[in-house]
Design an enzyme around this catalytic site. Structure first.
Site, short mmCIF file in Angstrom:
data_model
loop_
_atom_site.label_atom_id
_atom_site.label_comp_id
_atom_site.label_asym_id
_atom_site.label_seq_id
_atom_site.Cartn_x
_atom_site.Cartn_y
_atom_site.Cartn_z
N ARG A 42 115.49 -61.06 -14.87
CA ARG A 42 114.09 -60.66 -15.02
C ARG A 42 113.54 -61.06 -16.38
O ARG A 42 112.41 -60.73 -16.71
CB ARG A 42 113.95 -59.15 -14.83
N GLU A 54 119.00 -64.93 -6.54
CA GLU A 54 118.89 -64.47 -5.15
C GLU A 54 120.14 -64.82 -4.34
O GLU A 54 120.61 -64.02 -3.54
CB GLU A 54 117.65 -65.06 -4.49
N GLN A 59 124.12 -59.64 -0.52
CA GLN A 59 125.25 -58.77 -0.14
C GLN A 59 126.17 -58.44 -1.30
O GLN A 59 127.35 -58.17 -1.12
CB GLN A 59 126.07 -59.43 0.98
N TYR A 137 114.64 -63.77 4.05
CA TYR A 137 114.50 -62.95 2.85
C TYR A 137 114.41 -63.80 1.58
O TYR A 137 113.50 -63.64 0.77
CB TYR A 137 115.66 -61.96 2.70
N ASP A 155 114.66 -57.22 2.36
CA ASP A 155 116.11 -57.15 2.27
C ASP A 155 116.57 -55.77 2.73
O ASP A 155 115.78 -54.99 3.26
CB ASP A 155 116.58 -57.47 0.85
N CYS A 204 115.53 -44.72 -3.67
CA CYS A 204 115.63 -44.52 -2.22
C CYS A 204 116.97 -45.07 -1.74
O CYS A 204 117.03 -45.95 -0.89
CB CYS A 204 114.46 -45.24 -1.54
N CYS A 211 114.74 -38.20 -4.00
CA CYS A 211 113.35 -37.98 -3.59
C CYS A 211 112.51 -37.26 -4.65
O CYS A 211 111.33 -37.59 -4.82
CB CYS A 211 113.32 -37.21 -2.27
N CYS A 214 110.85 -39.73 -6.80
CA CYS A 214 110.26 -40.90 -6.13
C CYS A 214 108.75 -40.98 -6.38
O CYS A 214 108.02 -40.02 -6.15
CB CYS A 214 110.51 -40.85 -4.63
#
Length: 429
Positions: A42, A54, A59, A137, A155, A204, A211, A214
């Site tokens: 990033r 990517e 996975q 994706y 994804d 999440c 939560c 979130c």
DNA sequence: TAACCGTGGCC
DNA sequence: TGGCCAAGGTT
């Protein structure tokens, strides 16, 4: 079927109107700006780096990729350097990350970019998807993150987030894509897609979602209905197949060991290994009406592997109880494997079995050290002569200290470690 | 559609 | 220990 994202049972608007969607996007981007992790990919961005990250992240966990990504960029800074590298150099750098088809595909993609796209990655999803290893994706992620195209990228994280936001048990890929496209921020698609993934990865989460922290829980149908833990629905998996292998660690007069390259396609394609052959199934390991019958075993697989030669020694730690059946067959199968390579030797040591779990396979390797010191046939088929420019020899003699220079899968590395710990000098006496 | 394709961390 | 899982793609 109820339209996704429309009125809910509680009567509240849930991502069904433009105003609510706008609030959702704003909260999401704010979350990413304030709570997004500082990750290497990033920082300084270009299309090459985005694509590399990517591929690596397919996975694979962020923590696994982190250092590998930095190292990769030092080794292959751009398309040109990657395209110019050999398959062995690429696989060696990818070693330990698994799913080695990704490395082969990334390599092929680099060459296609250099040869057919003038060294520039095409920005359109459709063109991206034609590159090997780039699917729905990855094409969406690269197009949005690297080129600012307003396309969704769904994804595993995004799927989970969407399923919970709209309380969908098991939506189709098409549904998910349409949904993601509807929510997508039109002018900041890259940040939006990354923010969705970041939310899935850090808030999440599958098991224990956070939560209370979130940023979009007020928009979340599953949160309201108390179904978060059951979204998305999990599918039952088939149990992994069990396989036992003999691995022949052949040692020549000079103390070098033999490595062979696995075929391109399939498991661990293109990686190096000690010559390996599948062992006959253990009767006790079989389910009724499945697998081979006992008489399907090779006739000599159960015979005495050491008849007429010195007895086989067992290295410390080598199993001698429940693996006995396989351990007993391993020397014979290992010698047979070497015979196919034109080599004849004597099995001198059985190393401890190495267990290794693949995604759909539970493997056990039974390494057998084979001395070729009295053999006259250690040269011809094993010569280092390349078969062609791109494909160096498929078999090579290697000094044990230099095994690190080869792309060995993890299970083979474990065998190599045992070998080095055993001390070759002792064995060859 | 479902199987195949790696690895390491977690419980 | 063993099952589950994680920023998918290919066949």
């Amino acid at each position: 079927m109820q339209a996704s994202g429309s009125k809910t049972e509680s009567g509240r608007n849930d991502l069904g109107d433009a105003k609510t969607v706008g609030e959702f996007r704003a909260a999401l981007l704010d979350f990413f700006a304030r709570r997004g992790r500082d990750l290497p990919w990033r920082r300084a961005r270009n299309p090459y780096r985005v694509l590399v990250s990517e591929f690596m992240l397919q996975q694979t966990r962020v923590e696994t990729v982190r250092e590998r990504y930095v190292r990769w960029l030092r080794r292959f800074p751009g398309w040109r350097e990657l395209a110019a590298a050999s398959r062995d150099e690429v696989l060696l750098e990818w070693k330990g990350m698994g799913y080695y088809a990704r490395a082969r595909n990334l390599h092929r993609t680099a060459r296609i970019v250099c040869e057919r796209h003038g060294g520039e990655l095409p920005p359109e999803p459709k063109a991206l998807k034609e590159l090997p290893g780039v699917g729905d994706y990855t094409a969406g992620a690269v197009a949005s993150i690297a080129f600012g195209r307003a396309v969704p990228a769904v994804d595993g994280n995004v799927r989970r987030v969407l399923c919970r936001l709209l309380d969908l048990p098991d939506p189709s890929p098409r549904e998910l894509r349409d949904l993601a496209a509807r929510l997508l921020h039109p002018t900041r698609p890259g940040h939006h897609n990354e923010a969705m993934m970041e939310l899935g990865a850090t808030v999440c989460t599958p098991r224990t979602p956070r939560c209370p922290t979130c940023p979009v829980r007020s928009h979340c149908a599953a949160h309201r209905l108390g179904t978060v833990r059951e979204r998305p629905l999990r599918k039952p998996r088939r149990p992994p197949r069990r396989v036992d292998y003999a691995a022949a660690v052949a040692i020549d007069r000079a103390g070098r060991v033999l490595l062979v390259r696995r075929p391109e396609g399939g498991l661990l394609g293109g990686m190096w290994e000690f010559p390996t052959a599948e062992l006959p199934c253990d009767v006790a390991n079989r389910r009724p009406n499945h697998g081979l019958d006992r008489r399907d075993r090779p006739a000599d697989a159960t015979g005495d592997p050491n008849s007429g030669s010195e007895p086989l020694r067992r290295a410390a730690g080598a199993s001698s109880n429940h693996n006995m059946h396989h351990a007993a067959a391993a020397p014979t199968v290992a010698l047979e494997r070497l015979a196919k390579l034109g080599l004849r030797g004597v099995a001198i040591v059985a190393l401890a079995p190495v267990r290794h779990a693949f995604t759909h396979l539970r493997a056990r390797y039974h390494p057998v050290v084979v001395s070729l010191r009295d053999s006259a046939a250690t040269a011809p088929p094993m010569a280092d002569a390349p078969t062609n420019g791109e494909d160096p020899a498929t078999a090579r003699w290697v000094e044990p200290a230099r095994l690190d220079a080869f792309a060995l899968p993890v299970a083979q590395q474990k065998i190599a470690e045992q070998l080095i710990a055993e001390q070759l000098g002792d064995m060859l006496e």
